[in-house]
Design an enzyme around this catalytic site. Structure first.
Site, mmCIF file in Angstrom:
data_model
loop_
_atom_site.group_PDB
_atom_site.id
_atom_site.type_symbol
_atom_site.label_atom_id
_atom_site.label_comp_id
_atom_site.label_asym_id
_atom_site.label_seq_id
_atom_site.Cartn_x
_atom_site.Cartn_y
_atom_site.Cartn_z
ATOM 1 C CG PHE A 157 45.411 -20.034 -41.612
ATOM 2 C CD1 PHE A 157 44.121 -20.534 -41.736
ATOM 3 C CD2 PHE A 157 46.458 -20.939 -41.498
ATOM 4 C CE1 PHE A 157 43.878 -21.901 -41.750
ATOM 5 C CE2 PHE A 157 46.221 -22.317 -41.507
ATOM 6 C CZ PHE A 157 44.931 -22.790 -41.638
ATOM 7 C CG ASP A 204 51.196 -18.494 -36.811
ATOM 8 O OD1 ASP A 204 52.160 -19.172 -37.229
ATOM 9 O OD2 ASP A 204 50.011 -18.799 -37.009
ATOM 10 C CE LYS A 257 51.996 -24.335 -43.565
ATOM 11 N NZ LYS A 257 51.103 -23.345 -42.996
#
Ligand SMILES: *Cc1c(COP(=O)(O)O)cnc(C)c1O
Length: 405
Positions: free
Chosen positions: A135, A221, A250
């Site tokens: 993702f 990532d 995040k």
């Protein structure tokens, strides 16, 4: 309480929301308007690294709010230089580009990789290799990078230049990376949305060697795994196999929208003036909060404590999987990026935890993610375990049998 799931809502119906609205938070706790308290092990999906209303973050935001909010990247922003220096000091990187989100950090990473080859005389190198179950965000490029049908459906042709490989298929990787059009390999050191699926450290080391042999760049990532979540500043540091480019977001803003693309000098130097930009990226408010997050996460001993607390949490959960194998079967992950592989549907388990006063997040592969703030104390872990045990017991035929016996 707002009924955001009602058909009359003016909000896009893209989320199935729980019927809960929170009024305030403190540390690991969230409270609704009517005074119900929940332990937050969802953490805004791994965002609230320092919990809610952390005094140091609140102060930094307030102080900056009274000075200047936004000036654009047409001017010097001293907080950017300071935050970039600290991110580079704590990682492989030499240069940083600031964004507002994870997907934008990935967009910058992808552009940087292609541009690197372009300025180095290999403009044909544009393909990014990615892995099934990955993702990388919800923009058109990042859904194409992730390659998951459920996110691509109905949004027109998948963008060219991305190729998905089976997770863990080394032979397929060796074949694919030998193609002359490959620019980079993009991988999460631990798949987050995909179900807390770790890449073994020796595989990251092997991947690094393979990339070097082929002149291919390695992009991590670390949007979900970064900023101490796994007990190291970045998760790749467990293996020592450094990337060329890394996407971070995040936890980096502790709840303030912030992302960053980190790169080596060789890669970043391809991104000359005018090649990329962002109106908001790295604005003074975001930089104030980002620097305040690092004041805490980079403090001596902070990550040691994260690792210790994580061991306690994981051991307690492992004992639970032994006792209730009809509900939960495995504990996964690293540090406080914890996945609980469910036997019952994971949505049922998330609902049972919520019923017991604890918030968690579902992930792929029938996993429930437990993502407490990094500042959670051993006492709070024990309290979280009480709630988790209550939730599991409510779904366990075994424990129902024992009670009725
Ligand atoms: C959340 C996430 C993203 C996307 O971040 P946004 O801020 O939602 O754009 C990308 N990659 C990973 C691994 C993520 O967990």
């Amino acid at each position: 309480m707002p009924q955001e799931t009602q058909p009359s809502s003016p909000i896009y119906p893209t989320y199935n929301r729980a019927d809960l609205a929170f009024e305030r938070g403190q540390g690991v706790w969230l409270e609704t308007r009517d005074g119900r308290r929940f332990m937050d092990c969802a953490g805004g999906v791994a965002v609230n690294a320092l919990g809610h209303a952390h005094p140091h973050l609140v102060q930094a935001l307030k102080d900056q709010a009274e000075k200047v909010w936004h000036v654009s990247n047409l001017f010097e922003i001293p907080g950017q230089r300071r935050l970039a220096e600290r991110l580079c000091g704590a990682s492989f990187a030499d240069k940083v580009f600031f964004t507002n989100s994870g997907a934008e950090a990935l967009e910058c990473a992808i552009k940087t990789a292609r541009r690197y080859h372009y300025v180095n005389g290999a403009p044909e190198r544009t393909t990014i290799l990615t892995f099934e179950g990955a993702f990388h965000g919800r923009t058109l490029a990042t859904i194409s990078a992730g390659g998951q049908a459920k996110y691509l459906e109905g949004f027109g042709p998948k963008l060219p230049g991305f190729k998905q490989l089976r997770f863990g298929d080394h032979d397929a990787l060796r074949l694919a990376i030998a193609e002359p059009d490959v620019a980079a390999v993009l991988i999460e050191p631990i798949q987050g949305e995909g179900g807390i699926r770790p890449v073994p450290p020796q595989c990251l080391t092997g991947l690094r060697e393979l990339c070097d042999e082929r002149g291919v760049l390695l992009i991590y990532d670390e949007v979900q795994t970064g900023i101490g979540r796994t007990g190291r500043f970045y998760a790749y540091q467990h293996s020592g196999a450094a990337p060329d480019i890394l996407a971070s977001a995040k936890g980096i803003g502790g709840g303030f929208p912030l992302g960053a693309c980190l790169a080596t000098e060789a890669c970043a130097s391809a991104m000359t003036a005018g090649t990329h930009g962002s109106t908001y990226g790295g604005n003074p408010l975001a930089m104030a909060v980002g620097n305040a997050v690092l004041d805490i996460v980079l403090e001596d001993g902070f990550l040691d404590k994260v690792r210790d607390t994580a061991i306690l949490f994981k051991q307690s959960l492992a004992s639970l999987t032994d006792r209730c194998p009809d509900v939960v079967q495995e504990v996964r992950g690293q540090g406080l990026l914890i996945g609980l592989k469910a036997v019952v549907p994971n949505g049922d388990l998330v609902a049972a935890f919520r019923e017991a006063g604890l918030l968690s997040v579902p992930a792929g592969d029938n996993v429930v993610r437990i993502l407490p703030p990094l500042i959670i104390t051993p006492e709070e872990v024990r309290e979280a375990m009480d709630r988790i045990e209550t939730g599991v017991a409510s779904l366990s035929a075994e424990s129902r049998r024992q009670k009725s016996a």
